[in-house]
Design a protein around this motif. Structure first.
Motif, PDB file in Angstrom:
ATOM      1  N   ARG A  81       0.816  -1.221   0.000  1.00 50.94           N
ATOM      2  CA  ARG A  81       0.000   0.000   0.000  1.00 50.94           C
ATOM      3  C   ARG A  81       0.846   1.267   0.000  1.00 50.94           C
ATOM      4  O   ARG A  81       0.344   2.353   0.264  1.00 50.94           O
ATOM      5  CB  ARG A  81      -0.944   0.013   1.206  1.00 50.94           C
ATOM      6  CG  ARG A  81      -1.916  -1.140   1.220  1.00 50.94           C
ATOM      7  CD  ARG A  81      -2.950  -0.981   0.152  1.00 50.94           C
ATOM      8  NE  ARG A  81      -3.826  -2.154   0.124  1.00 50.94           N
ATOM      9  CZ  ARG A  81      -4.637  -2.438  -0.841  1.00 50.94           C
ATOM     10  NH1 ARG A  81      -4.707  -1.666  -1.883  1.00 50.94           N
ATOM     11  NH2 ARG A  81      -5.384  -3.503  -0.797  1.00 50.94           N
ATOM     12  N   PRO A  83       2.622   4.556  -1.169  1.00 52.23           N
ATOM     13  CA  PRO A  83       2.272   5.539  -2.194  1.00 52.23           C
ATOM     14  C   PRO A  83       3.325   5.560  -3.301  1.00 52.23           C
ATOM     15  O   PRO A  83       4.427   5.032  -3.143  1.00 52.23           O
ATOM     16  CB  PRO A  83       2.247   6.862  -1.421  1.00 52.23           C
ATOM     17  CG  PRO A  83       3.157   6.637  -0.262  1.00 52.23           C
ATOM     18  CD  PRO A  83       3.040   5.183   0.086  1.00 52.23           C
ATOM     19  N   VAL A  84       2.989   6.190  -4.411  1.00 51.46           N
ATOM     20  CA  VAL A  84       3.873   6.180  -5.581  1.00 51.46           C
ATOM     21  C   VAL A  84       5.209   6.877  -5.346  1.00 51.46           C
ATOM     22  O   VAL A  84       6.133   6.681  -6.132  1.00 51.46           O
ATOM     23  CB  VAL A  84       3.182   6.779  -6.823  1.00 51.46           C
ATOM     24  CG1 VAL A  84       1.976   5.950  -7.211  1.00 51.46           C
ATOM     25  CG2 VAL A  84       2.802   8.226  -6.613  1.00 51.46           C
ATOM     26  N   ARG A  91       6.361  -0.241  -9.074  1.00 46.54           N
ATOM     27  CA  ARG A  91       5.372  -0.723 -10.030  1.00 46.54           C
ATOM     28  C   ARG A  91       6.045  -1.304 -11.252  1.00 46.54           C
ATOM     29  O   ARG A  91       7.213  -1.088 -11.504  1.00 46.54           O
ATOM     30  CB  ARG A  91       4.436   0.398 -10.448  1.00 46.54           C
ATOM     31  CG  ARG A  91       5.194   1.535 -11.138  1.00 46.54           C
ATOM     32  CD  ARG A  91       4.541   1.976 -12.412  1.00 46.54           C
ATOM     33  NE  ARG A  91       5.216   3.116 -12.957  1.00 46.54           N
ATOM     34  CZ  ARG A  91       6.149   3.043 -13.901  1.00 46.54           C
ATOM     35  NH1 ARG A  91       6.540   1.887 -14.376  1.00 46.54           N
ATOM     36  NH2 ARG A  91       6.711   4.129 -14.372  1.00 46.54           N
ATOM     37  N   VAL A 114      -6.021   3.750  -9.537  1.00 45.81           N
ATOM     38  CA  VAL A 114      -5.552   4.503  -8.363  1.00 45.81           C
ATOM     39  C   VAL A 114      -6.051   5.939  -8.398  1.00 45.81           C
ATOM     40  O   VAL A 114      -6.659   6.413  -7.451  1.00 45.81           O
ATOM     41  CB  VAL A 114      -4.007   4.475  -8.276  1.00 45.81           C
ATOM     42  CG1 VAL A 114      -3.504   5.401  -7.182  1.00 45.81           C
ATOM     43  CG2 VAL A 114      -3.527   3.053  -8.038  1.00 45.81           C
ATOM     44  N   GLY A 115      -5.776   6.647  -9.458  1.00 49.53           N
ATOM     45  CA  GLY A 115      -6.211   8.042  -9.589  1.00 49.53           C
ATOM     46  C   GLY A 115      -7.265   8.107 -10.666  1.00 49.53           C
ATOM     47  O   GLY A 115      -8.431   7.821 -10.440  1.00 49.53           O
ATOM     48  N   CYS A 127      -2.553   5.107 -16.747  1.00 51.32           N
ATOM     49  CA  CYS A 127      -3.129   5.024 -15.409  1.00 51.32           C
ATOM     50  C   CYS A 127      -2.295   4.095 -14.547  1.00 51.32           C
ATOM     51  O   CYS A 127      -1.505   3.300 -15.062  1.00 51.32           O
ATOM     52  CB  CYS A 127      -4.582   4.551 -15.439  1.00 51.32           C
ATOM     53  SG  CYS A 127      -4.807   2.802 -15.762  1.00 51.32           S
ATOM     54  N   TYR A 128      -2.461   4.235 -13.239  1.00 52.88           N
ATOM     55  CA  TYR A 128      -1.948   3.270 -12.280  1.00 52.88           C
ATOM     56  C   TYR A 128      -3.143   2.478 -11.793  1.00 52.88           C
ATOM     57  O   TYR A 128      -4.244   3.018 -11.625  1.00 52.88           O
ATOM     58  CB  TYR A 128      -1.275   3.954 -11.097  1.00 52.88           C
ATOM     59  CG  TYR A 128       0.134   4.444 -11.360  1.00 52.88           C
ATOM     60  CD1 TYR A 128       0.797   4.194 -12.550  1.00 52.88           C
ATOM     61  CD2 TYR A 128       0.803   5.161 -10.391  1.00 52.88           C
ATOM     62  CE1 TYR A 128       2.092   4.645 -12.767  1.00 52.88           C
ATOM     63  CE2 TYR A 128       2.096   5.614 -10.590  1.00 52.88           C
ATOM     64  CZ  TYR A 128       2.734   5.350 -11.777  1.00 52.88           C
ATOM     65  OH  TYR A 128       4.011   5.799 -11.987  1.00 52.88           O
ATOM     66  N   ARG A 130      -4.261  -0.721  -8.974  1.00 50.83           N
ATOM     67  CA  ARG A 130      -3.927  -1.643  -7.888  1.00 50.83           C
ATOM     68  C   ARG A 130      -4.588  -2.966  -8.211  1.00 50.83           C
ATOM     69  O   ARG A 130      -5.776  -3.028  -8.514  1.00 50.83           O
ATOM     70  CB  ARG A 130      -4.429  -1.138  -6.540  1.00 50.83           C
ATOM     71  CG  ARG A 130      -3.684   0.077  -6.051  1.00 50.83           C
ATOM     72  CD  ARG A 130      -2.659  -0.267  -5.023  1.00 50.83           C
ATOM     73  NE  ARG A 130      -2.008   0.945  -4.551  1.00 50.83           N
ATOM     74  CZ  ARG A 130      -0.756   0.973  -4.160  1.00 50.83           C
ATOM     75  NH1 ARG A 130      -0.030  -0.125  -4.165  1.00 50.83           N
ATOM     76  NH2 ARG A 130      -0.223   2.085  -3.741  1.00 50.83           N
ATOM     77  N   GLY A 134      -3.028  -5.287  -3.528  1.00 48.65           N
ATOM     78  CA  GLY A 134      -2.529  -3.920  -3.612  1.00 48.65           C
ATOM     79  C   GLY A 134      -1.332  -3.722  -4.510  1.00 48.65           C
ATOM     80  O   GLY A 134      -0.751  -2.639  -4.546  1.00 48.65           O
ATOM     81  N   LEU A 136       0.914  -2.615  -7.345  1.00 48.88           N
ATOM     82  CA  LEU A 136       0.747  -1.453  -8.213  1.00 48.88           C
ATOM     83  C   LEU A 136       1.255  -1.761  -9.620  1.00 48.88           C
ATOM     84  O   LEU A 136       2.380  -2.230  -9.810  1.00 48.88           O
ATOM     85  CB  LEU A 136       1.517  -0.262  -7.639  1.00 48.88           C
ATOM     86  CG  LEU A 136       1.263   1.085  -8.297  1.00 48.88           C
ATOM     87  CD1 LEU A 136      -0.196   1.495  -8.202  1.00 48.88           C
ATOM     88  CD2 LEU A 136       2.151   2.155  -7.645  1.00 48.88           C
TER      89      LEU A 136
END
Length: 144
Positions: A81, A83-84, A91, A114-115, A127-128, A130, A134, A136
């Motif tokens: 989990r 963050p980027v 990823r 994700v966003g 896009c990213y 999950r 989780g 990525l």
């Protein structure tokens, strides 16, 4: 000098779910097996390791993804989990032929954007996502 990149490894808890997810993305299952024994511990620095793996291949045959489920020793840390902007592995990016269709195919298997899907100039849709547990994943559809 590096000759090629053989694979990227991702540690998971549910190997079957991870394989199903990446197959739905379009990767092909190459095979499964166990990695264990004295030699394996010497390579990784984890004596006594027992790891179930599944090797996945991209359709073009040039990229591989090694999915691993550690039976022994127990998993030491959990970065799923993060963050980027977290340090370390983050990823894997895949080129896809239809970004929206790919998202829809993996949604029932736990895939979630994700966003948002973003158009980068007139070059890519990006896009990213999950996936199971989780993990990525980056997805890119070349435009034009």
């Amino acid at each position: 000098m590096i000759v090629r990149m053989d694979n990227v490894g991702i540690v998971v808890e549910d190997l079957a779910a991870a394989v199903a997810f990446f197959q739905e993305l379009g990767l092909e299952a190459e095979g499964t097996g166990m990695v264990e024994g004295e030699w394996a511990g010497r390579v990784t620095g984890l004596p006594g390791q027992r790891v179930e793996i599944a090797m996945m291949r991209t359709p073009d045959g040039h990229g591989r993804l090694e999915l691993s489920r550690f039976l022994e020793p127990a998993v030491a840390a959990d970065h799923r989990r993060a963050p980027v902007n977290a340090l370390g592995y983050l990823r894997v990016m895949f080129a896809v032929d239809d970004l929206e269709a790919t998202i829809e195919r993996v949604r029932p298997l736990g895939g979630a954007v994700v966003g948002e899907v973003v158009r980068y100039e007139d070059v890519y849709l990006l896009c990213y996502l999950r996936g199971p547990e989780g993990v990525l994943i980056g997805l890119a559809q070349e435009l034009g």
